[in-house]
Write an enzyme that holds these catalytic residues in place. Structure first.
Site, PDB file in Angstrom:
ATOM      1  N   ASN A  10       0.881  -1.171   0.000  1.00 45.42           N
ATOM      2  CA  ASN A  10       0.000   0.000   0.000  1.00 45.42           C
ATOM      3  C   ASN A  10       0.916   1.218   0.000  1.00 45.42           C
ATOM      4  OD1 ASN A  10      -1.756   2.076   0.536  1.00 45.42           O
ATOM      5  ND2 ASN A  10      -2.292   1.390   2.614  1.00 45.42           N
ATOM      6  N   LYS A  12       0.157   4.231  -0.378  1.00 39.70           N
ATOM      7  CA  LYS A  12      -0.486   5.447   0.173  1.00 39.70           C
ATOM      8  C   LYS A  12      -0.219   6.635  -0.749  1.00 39.70           C
ATOM      9  CE  LYS A  12      -0.232   3.376   4.709  1.00 39.70           C
ATOM     10  NZ  LYS A  12      -0.158   3.549   6.157  1.00 39.70           N
ATOM     11  N   HIS A  98      -9.645   1.332   4.871  1.00 36.60           N
ATOM     12  CA  HIS A  98      -8.359   1.531   5.547  1.00 36.60           C
ATOM     13  C   HIS A  98      -8.541   2.522   6.701  1.00 36.60           C
ATOM     14  CE1 HIS A  98      -4.254   2.774   6.342  1.00 36.60           C
ATOM     15  NE2 HIS A  98      -3.901   1.617   5.818  1.00 36.60           N
ATOM     16  N   GLU A 100      -6.902   4.954   7.660  1.00 41.77           N
ATOM     17  CA  GLU A 100      -6.717   6.372   7.299  1.00 41.77           C
ATOM     18  C   GLU A 100      -7.966   6.913   6.613  1.00 41.77           C
ATOM     19  OE1 GLU A 100      -2.940   5.744   5.358  1.00 41.77           O
ATOM     20  OE2 GLU A 100      -2.134   5.219   7.329  1.00 41.77           O
ATOM     21  N   GLU A 170      -5.606  -4.661  10.733  1.00 47.13           N
ATOM     22  CA  GLU A 170      -4.576  -3.643  10.930  1.00 47.13           C
ATOM     23  C   GLU A 170      -4.874  -2.869  12.209  1.00 47.13           C
ATOM     24  OE1 GLU A 170      -2.578  -2.578   6.966  1.00 47.13           O
ATOM     25  OE2 GLU A 170      -4.353  -1.324   7.128  1.00 47.13           O
ATOM     26  N   GLY A 176       2.285   2.504  10.801  1.00 47.47           N
ATOM     27  CA  GLY A 176       3.236   3.593  10.619  1.00 47.47           C
ATOM     28  C   GLY A 176       3.938   4.012  11.894  1.00 47.47           C
ATOM     29  N   SER A 216       3.190  -1.919  10.417  1.00 48.67           N
ATOM     30  CA  SER A 216       4.637  -1.990  10.629  1.00 48.67           C
ATOM     31  C   SER A 216       5.221  -3.371  10.326  1.00 48.67           C
ATOM     32  CB  SER A 216       5.007  -1.531  12.050  1.00 48.67           C
ATOM     33  OG  SER A 216       4.631  -0.176  12.241  1.00 48.67           O
TER      34      SER A 216
HETATM   35  P1  PGA Z   1       2.642   0.482   7.724  1.00 54.46           P
HETATM   36  O1  PGA Z   1       1.184   0.676   7.042  1.00 54.46           O
HETATM   37  O2  PGA Z   1       3.208  -0.787   7.155  1.00 54.46           O
HETATM   38  O3  PGA Z   1       3.423   1.707   7.307  1.00 54.46           O
HETATM   39  O4  PGA Z   1       2.428   0.402   9.191  1.00 54.46           O
HETATM   40  C1  PGA Z   1       0.316  -0.417   6.856  1.00 54.46           C
HETATM   41  C2  PGA Z   1      -0.976   0.068   6.259  1.00 54.46           C
HETATM   42  O5  PGA Z   1      -1.434   1.151   6.625  1.00 54.46           O
HETATM   43  O6  PGA Z   1      -1.589  -0.613   5.404  1.00 54.46           O
END
Ligand code: PGA
Length: 255
Positions: A10, A12, A98, A100, A170, A176, A216
């Site tokens: 992803n 983003k 997601h 976000e 998640e 993140g 992460s």
């Molecule tokens: P990350 O993001 O690996 O940077 O923690 C995962 C995601 O949001 O799908």
């Protein structure tokens, strides 16, 4: 039932067209031209780079998809992208719900459910992302939160649709942040999700559905996560931006 693991990137809101193409090329090189055949690899670039990434990845065995969409075929929805447009670009998967999208853009379970259903209408595999916030986990509410996201997000789907789709667990506190759920915590939630799906849609569908972990995921923790019996893949943000790191994640070796 053997489930083929799905390792998804992803990206983003990262990468211009040329950066995206370069990363896709680097990834192919790192993987020796093709992904290992016992796992599925998917790249979700920003909308603006999907076409160019498609040109780079066509015929390589690596799939491409989208990070979001609006659940209508077309219409007066300024600034949005439809599942029909994504299917036209050869996308196979679309991430919906997601965290976000839920927390920065205020998307609720009803809209997310419309997106899941619209994905199926246009032949896209929805990757439904669910996960609790830190305060929920601290209050022992993580299963209740995830259960509500599943119940509302999957409303109206058939057992056959469930068996074809992907759930991404998640935990919001792990996205993140460098914090990863321990392999045991991830397994416990994945098992809960599969059990819940089994009770609602039957054991066949629950055994077929892919449940990815996200938050992460890195070269240093992917092997232990993938060793868990109910972890069927990874949805990778930060570490997917770098071809070398992502290639190592794709080549995970469950001990
Ligand atoms: P990350 O993001 O690996 O940077 O923690 C995962 C995601 O949001 O799908």
């Amino acid at each position: 039932m053997t489930r083929t693991p799905l390792i998804a990137a992803n990206w983003k809101m990262h990468k211009t067209v040329s950066e995206a193409v370069q990363t896709a090329r680097d990834l192919l090189e790192q993987l020796g031209g093709a992904p290992p055949d016992d796992r599925t690899v998917l790249i979700c670039p920003p909308f603006t780079a999907i076409m160019a990434v498609r040109e780079t990845l066509t015929g390589t065995g690596i799939l491409w998809g989208a990070q979001n969409m609006y659940p209508r075929a077309d219409g007066a929805f300024t600034g949005e992208i439809s599942p029909r447009m994504l299917a036209d670009l050869g996308c196979t998967h679309v991430i919906v719900g997601h965290s976000e999208r839920r927390h920065i853009f205020g998307e609720g379970n009803q809209l997310i459910n419309e997106k899941v259903r619209a994905a199926f209408e246009f032949g896209l595999v929805p990757i439904l992302a669910v996960g609790e916030r830190l305060e929920h986990r601290q209050a022992g509410l993580e299963e209740a939160v995830v259960e509500e996201q599943l119940a509302k997000g999957l409303m109206g789907l058939s057992a056959d649709q469930i068996r074809q789709m992907v759930i991404a667990y998640e935990p919001v506190w792990a996205i993140g942040t460098g914090e990863t759920a321990s392999p045991e915590d991830a397994q416990a939630m994945h098992r809960f999700i599969r059990g819940w799906l089994g009770a609602q849609y039957g054991e066949d569908a629950a055994q077929a559905v892919l449940i990815q972990y996200g938050g992460s995921v890195k070269p240093t923790n992917v092997d232990q996560l993938m060793a868990q019996p109910d972890v069927d893949g990874a949805l990778v943000g930060g570490a997917s931006l770098d071809a070398e790191q992502f290639a190592r994640i794709v080549r995970f070796q469950a001990p």
